[in-house]
Design a protein around this motif. Structure first.
Motif, PDB file in Angstrom:
ATOM      1  N   PRO A 165      29.037  32.667  43.665  1.00 30.95           N
ATOM      2  CA  PRO A 165      30.185  32.703  42.738  1.00 30.95           C
ATOM      3  C   PRO A 165      30.702  31.329  42.371  1.00 30.95           C
ATOM      4  O   PRO A 165      31.213  31.138  41.256  1.00 30.95           O
ATOM      5  CB  PRO A 165      31.232  33.499  43.533  1.00 30.95           C
ATOM      6  CG  PRO A 165      30.451  34.293  44.527  1.00 30.95           C
ATOM      7  CD  PRO A 165      29.285  33.434  44.897  1.00 30.95           C
ATOM      8  N   ALA A 166      30.589  30.347  43.289  1.00 29.98           N
ATOM      9  CA  ALA A 166      31.090  29.006  42.989  1.00 29.98           C
ATOM     10  C   ALA A 166      30.382  28.401  41.789  1.00 29.98           C
ATOM     11  O   ALA A 166      30.969  27.631  41.022  1.00 29.98           O
ATOM     12  CB  ALA A 166      30.936  28.109  44.210  1.00 29.98           C
ATOM     13  N   LYS A 167      29.090  28.716  41.626  1.00 28.00           N
ATOM     14  CA  LYS A 167      28.322  28.224  40.485  1.00 28.00           C
ATOM     15  C   LYS A 167      28.251  29.255  39.358  1.00 28.00           C
ATOM     16  O   LYS A 167      27.558  29.040  38.369  1.00 28.00           O
ATOM     17  CB  LYS A 167      26.911  27.845  40.932  1.00 28.00           C
ATOM     18  CG  LYS A 167      26.869  26.655  41.886  1.00 28.00           C
ATOM     19  CD  LYS A 167      25.427  26.304  42.243  1.00 28.00           C
ATOM     20  CE  LYS A 167      25.372  25.098  43.159  1.00 28.00           C
ATOM     21  NZ  LYS A 167      23.973  24.757  43.558  1.00 28.00           N
ATOM     22  N   ASN A 168      28.952  30.374  39.552  1.00 28.28           N
ATOM     23  CA  ASN A 168      28.923  31.460  38.575  1.00 28.28           C
ATOM     24  C   ASN A 168      27.488  31.916  38.309  1.00 28.28           C
ATOM     25  O   ASN A 168      27.053  32.026  37.152  1.00 28.28           O
ATOM     26  CB  ASN A 168      29.603  31.045  37.271  1.00 28.28           C
ATOM     27  CG  ASN A 168      29.849  32.221  36.332  1.00 28.28           C
ATOM     28  OD1 ASN A 168      29.620  33.377  36.702  1.00 28.28           O
ATOM     29  ND2 ASN A 168      30.290  31.930  35.123  1.00 28.28           N
ATOM     30  N   ILE A 169      26.765  32.178  39.391  1.00 29.14           N
ATOM     31  CA  ILE A 169      25.412  32.723  39.301  1.00 29.14           C
ATOM     32  C   ILE A 169      25.339  33.934  40.233  1.00 29.14           C
ATOM     33  O   ILE A 169      25.537  33.806  41.445  1.00 29.14           O
ATOM     34  CB  ILE A 169      24.342  31.687  39.692  1.00 29.14           C
ATOM     35  CG1 ILE A 169      24.394  30.479  38.753  1.00 29.14           C
ATOM     36  CG2 ILE A 169      22.954  32.323  39.646  1.00 29.14           C
ATOM     37  CD1 ILE A 169      23.438  29.366  39.140  1.00 29.14           C
ATOM     38  N   PHE A 170      25.061  35.082  39.649  1.00 28.12           N
ATOM     39  CA  PHE A 170      24.979  36.324  40.407  1.00 28.12           C
ATOM     40  C   PHE A 170      23.551  36.860  40.334  1.00 28.12           C
ATOM     41  O   PHE A 170      22.930  36.851  39.272  1.00 28.12           O
ATOM     42  CB  PHE A 170      25.970  37.355  39.868  1.00 28.12           C
ATOM     43  CG  PHE A 170      27.405  37.003  40.142  1.00 28.12           C
ATOM     44  CD1 PHE A 170      28.075  37.555  41.219  1.00 28.12           C
ATOM     45  CD2 PHE A 170      28.083  36.112  39.323  1.00 28.12           C
ATOM     46  CE1 PHE A 170      29.396  37.224  41.482  1.00 28.12           C
ATOM     47  CE2 PHE A 170      29.405  35.764  39.570  1.00 28.12           C
ATOM     48  CZ  PHE A 170      30.063  36.322  40.660  1.00 28.12           C
ATOM     49  N   TYR A 171      23.057  37.316  41.482  1.00 24.09           N
ATOM     50  CA  TYR A 171      21.715  37.892  41.563  1.00 24.09           C
ATOM     51  C   TYR A 171      21.769  39.415  41.723  1.00 24.09           C
ATOM     52  O   TYR A 171      20.763  40.091  41.558  1.00 24.09           O
ATOM     53  CB  TYR A 171      20.944  37.274  42.721  1.00 24.09           C
ATOM     54  CG  TYR A 171      20.727  35.786  42.561  1.00 24.09           C
ATOM     55  CD1 TYR A 171      19.665  35.295  41.792  1.00 24.09           C
ATOM     56  CD2 TYR A 171      21.605  34.876  43.126  1.00 24.09           C
ATOM     57  CE1 TYR A 171      19.482  33.926  41.625  1.00 24.09           C
ATOM     58  CE2 TYR A 171      21.429  33.508  42.959  1.00 24.09           C
ATOM     59  CZ  TYR A 171      20.365  33.045  42.210  1.00 24.09           C
ATOM     60  OH  TYR A 171      20.192  31.686  42.039  1.00 24.09           O
ATOM     61  N   SER A 175      30.510  43.958  41.705  1.00 25.94           N
ATOM     62  CA  SER A 175      31.558  44.078  40.693  1.00 25.94           C
ATOM     63  C   SER A 175      32.886  43.488  41.160  1.00 25.94           C
ATOM     64  O   SER A 175      33.604  42.856  40.383  1.00 25.94           O
ATOM     65  CB  SER A 175      31.733  45.540  40.283  1.00 25.94           C
ATOM     66  OG  SER A 175      32.036  46.343  41.413  1.00 25.94           O
ATOM     67  N   ARG A 176      33.211  43.678  42.419  1.00 28.63           N
ATOM     68  CA  ARG A 176      34.500  43.168  42.899  1.00 28.63           C
ATOM     69  C   ARG A 176      34.496  41.635  42.967  1.00 28.63           C
ATOM     70  O   ARG A 176      35.487  40.985  42.612  1.00 28.63           O
ATOM     71  CB  ARG A 176      34.848  43.788  44.252  1.00 28.63           C
ATOM     72  CG  ARG A 176      35.120  45.295  44.171  1.00 28.63           C
ATOM     73  CD  ARG A 176      35.753  45.821  45.440  1.00 28.63           C
ATOM     74  NE  ARG A 176      37.111  45.338  45.646  1.00 28.63           N
ATOM     75  CZ  ARG A 176      38.201  45.864  45.079  1.00 28.63           C
ATOM     76  NH1 ARG A 176      38.099  46.903  44.254  1.00 28.63           N
ATOM     77  NH2 ARG A 176      39.403  45.370  45.341  1.00 28.63           N
ATOM     78  N   ALA A 177      33.382  41.066  43.436  1.00 27.81           N
ATOM     79  CA  ALA A 177      33.301  39.600  43.481  1.00 27.81           C
ATOM     80  C   ALA A 177      33.308  39.015  42.070  1.00 27.81           C
ATOM     81  O   ALA A 177      33.934  37.967  41.828  1.00 27.81           O
ATOM     82  CB  ALA A 177      32.053  39.168  44.230  1.00 27.81           C
ATOM     83  N   MET A 178      32.623  39.687  41.153  1.00 30.38           N
ATOM     84  CA  MET A 178      32.619  39.217  39.761  1.00 30.38           C
ATOM     85  C   MET A 178      34.029  39.251  39.190  1.00 30.38           C
ATOM     86  O   MET A 178      34.469  38.317  38.513  1.00 30.38           O
ATOM     87  CB  MET A 178      31.661  40.062  38.929  1.00 30.38           C
ATOM     88  CG  MET A 178      30.201  39.862  39.295  1.00 30.38           C
ATOM     89  SD  MET A 178      29.088  41.077  38.532  1.00 30.38           S
ATOM     90  CE  MET A 178      29.206  40.642  36.802  1.00 30.38           C
ATOM     91  N   ALA A 179      34.768  40.340  39.474  1.00 35.11           N
ATOM     92  CA  ALA A 179      36.131  40.459  38.965  1.00 35.11           C
ATOM     93  C   ALA A 179      37.051  39.439  39.622  1.00 35.11           C
ATOM     94  O   ALA A 179      37.871  38.801  38.955  1.00 35.11           O
ATOM     95  CB  ALA A 179      36.641  41.875  39.206  1.00 35.11           C
TER      96      ALA A 179
END
Length: 249
Positions: A165-171, A175-179
């Motif tokens: 999340p610190a680099k805004n890269i999701f694999y 949904s909760r972490a993205m929000a």
């Protein structure tokens, strides 16, 4: 070697060969049966996708009701309206049509004030920064037509990398972490599923929408034939070997 011991050794060899062959046969048959089950599952999934994606678009309320009653909303067409919060873009690593880059998930503020992540589509690695594609940052109220996609609560496999999340890269779509990291609302403000936008063009050409994979590969029949074929071949080889052993004795 004493001739009297030869029949005994042949019998011992035959027992070992049969035991190993029986184990190998059981494994091959189990793999073939598993692929038969996977074949039926994949055919059912493809039929479901075809039925859903060709149906008329549903309202957000209808899809939410399906989520509550069945827990299954994948691939249902849905139409929503609202305003994008582009500052909250979350970027999901993806490979699409042979190119690597990101799917851009953007919070959409719905007319009722709640939020939902919309997968607006694909951008190449060098266009991850929204500043490189300002034309596509649509302002004002928009109507979105797309396919509902289920949220997941845990990493699907140990081979999937951890989200960053610190680099805004999701694999994987946490949904909760993205929000929580979007800076737009709180996790509980978001509707409990995603929307993959359709292929309607965005200004400037990016993101490229319509990225939902609905033509899923189905190679299970080929695997069924392979595993059962190997089982039959093993039976044939062992049968010939036993026949030759009998001739020797």
């Amino acid at each position: 070697m004493n001739e009297a011991t030869q029949p005994g050794m042949r019998r011992a060899t035959a027992i070992v060969v049969l035991a190993v062959s029986a184990l190998a046969l059981a494994v091959l048959l189990a793999l073939g049966t598993w692929q038969v089950q996977r074949l039926h599952w994949k055919e059912g999934l493809l039929a479901t996708i075809q039925e859903r994606t060709t149906s008329q678009p549903h309202s957000l309320q209808d899809v939410e009701t399906r989520l509550t009653t069945t827990g299954d909303v994948d691939y249902w067409p849905v139409r929503v309206g609202g305003v994008f919060h582009h500052e909250g873009e979350r970027h999901f690593f993806a490979t699409w049509k042979g190119a690597s880059g990101y799917f851009v998930h953007t919070p959409l503020e719905l007319d009722d004030g709640r939020l939902i992540f919309v997968n607006r589509g694909f951008v190449p690695f060098d266009r991850k920064d929204p500043a490189t594609r300002p034309e596509g940052q649509v302002q004002g109220r928009v109507e979105i037509l797309g396919l509902a996609r289920a949220a997941i609560t845990e990493k699907p496999s140990f081979i999937v990398p951890d989200n960053d999340p610190a680099k805004n890269i999701f694999y994987w779509k946490d949904s909760r972490a993205m929000a929580a990291t979007s800076g737009v609302g709180a996790p509980d403000d978001y509707v409990g599923f995603f929307i993959d936008a359709d292929d309607a063009p965005n200004p400037g050409g990016l993101p490229v929408g319509g990225v939902t994979m609905i033509d899923l590969p189905n190679n299970h029949l080929q695997y069924v034939v392979t595993w059962y074929g190997l089982a039959a071949a093993l039976c044939g080889v062992v049968g010939v070997w036993l026949w030759r052993m009998r001739k020797v004795t």
